[in-house]
Scaffold this motif. Structure first.
Motif, PDB file in Angstrom:
ATOM      1  N   HIS A   1      11.297 -15.534  -2.526  1.00 15.76           N
ATOM      2  CA  HIS A   1      11.083 -16.165  -3.822  1.00 15.76           C
ATOM      3  C   HIS A   1      12.034 -15.588  -4.868  1.00 15.76           C
ATOM      4  O   HIS A   1      11.616 -15.033  -5.880  1.00 15.76           O
TER       5      HIS A   1
ATOM      6  N   GLU B   1      12.977 -20.733  -2.662  1.00 17.72           N
ATOM      7  CA  GLU B   1      12.607 -20.298  -1.323  1.00 17.72           C
ATOM      8  C   GLU B   1      13.130 -21.287  -0.292  1.00 17.72           C
ATOM      9  O   GLU B   1      13.392 -22.445  -0.589  1.00 17.72           O
TER      10      GLU B   1
ATOM     11  N   HIS C   1       1.303 -23.213  -0.736  1.00 15.08           N
ATOM     12  CA  HIS C   1       1.037 -22.846  -2.121  1.00 15.08           C
ATOM     13  C   HIS C   1       1.489 -21.401  -2.367  1.00 15.08           C
ATOM     14  O   HIS C   1       2.082 -20.783  -1.487  1.00 15.08           O
ATOM     15  N   HIS C   2       1.199 -20.885  -3.569  1.00 12.94           N
ATOM     16  CA  HIS C   2       1.669 -19.551  -3.925  1.00 12.94           C
ATOM     17  C   HIS C   2       0.603 -18.735  -4.650  1.00 12.94           C
ATOM     18  O   HIS C   2      -0.283 -19.286  -5.291  1.00 12.94           O
TER      19      HIS C   2
ATOM     20  N   VAL D   1       5.565 -12.819  -5.997  1.00 16.40           N
ATOM     21  CA  VAL D   1       5.077 -14.111  -5.511  1.00 16.40           C
ATOM     22  C   VAL D   1       4.899 -14.040  -4.004  1.00 16.40           C
ATOM     23  O   VAL D   1       5.741 -13.478  -3.304  1.00 16.40           O
TER      24      VAL D   1
ATOM     25  N   ASP E   1       3.386 -16.400  -0.398  1.00 12.19           N
ATOM     26  CA  ASP E   1       3.035 -17.706   0.141  1.00 12.19           C
ATOM     27  C   ASP E   1       1.568 -17.744   0.542  1.00 12.19           C
ATOM     28  O   ASP E   1       1.021 -16.750   1.027  1.00 12.19           O
TER      29      ASP E   1
ATOM     30  N   ILE F   1      -1.060 -22.761  -7.669  1.00 10.99           N
ATOM     31  CA  ILE F   1      -0.658 -21.369  -7.875  1.00 10.99           C
ATOM     32  C   ILE F   1      -1.922 -20.573  -8.152  1.00 10.99           C
ATOM     33  O   ILE F   1      -2.654 -20.862  -9.093  1.00 10.99           O
TER      34      ILE F   1
END
Length: 145
Positions: free
Chosen positions: A36, A84, A92-93, A102, A104, A131
């Motif tokens: 990221h 990424e 999603h994150h 950050v 995954d 997020i």
């Protein structure tokens, strides 16, 4: 029967209709090997591989690669854009509120788009972006000390 092979980065660029350049190959490889990354980190990684490249050229390449789906751009609120190489799976994150790291998070439930909107307003939804915010393990431990 022969085993399928993974296409090279150059083949992926050609397949997406983009010209193959050393900078684009280096950029994709930098993003895929990173975690990221922001634009400055990507530019540094590309420079390590191919020498000088302007920040403007990095931005232009990222825009082109994002547009064809070879790179994914995420923009957590209050953070610079990150990029990424994990694309096409609608993951999603999770973002740390303190240090900005950050991570995954695989699809929340089911198949793409992972979530069902309570009211789609007539849209044909094909992607959901979630997020999750919180404190990473390091920041969580530091805040307890």
């Amino acid at each position: 029967m022969t085993a399928s092979r993974t296409p090279t980065t150059a083949e992926e660029l050609r397949g997406a209709g983009l010209r193959v350049t050393a900078a684009r190959v280096a950029l994709i490889e930098t993003v895929r090997e990173g975690d990221h990354l922001d634009v400055e980190a990507i530019a540094s990684g590309v420079r390590d591989r191919v020498g000088h490249i302007s920040l403007q050229a990095v931005y232009e390449a990222l825009n082109a690669l994002t547009a064809v789906g070879l790179v994914r751009r995420i923009e957590p609120a209050g953070s610079p854009a990150r990029f990424e190489g994990r694309v096409g799976d609608n993951h999603h994150h999770v973002v740390c509120r303190s240090c900005g790291v950050v991570g995954d998070v695989d699809c929340a439930v089911g198949e793409v788009p992972c979530l069902t909107a309570s009211d789609a307003h007539g849209f044909l939804i094909d992607e959901a972006e979630v997020i999750y915010w919180g404190l990473c393990p390091d920041c969580s431990t530091a805040s307890r000390s």
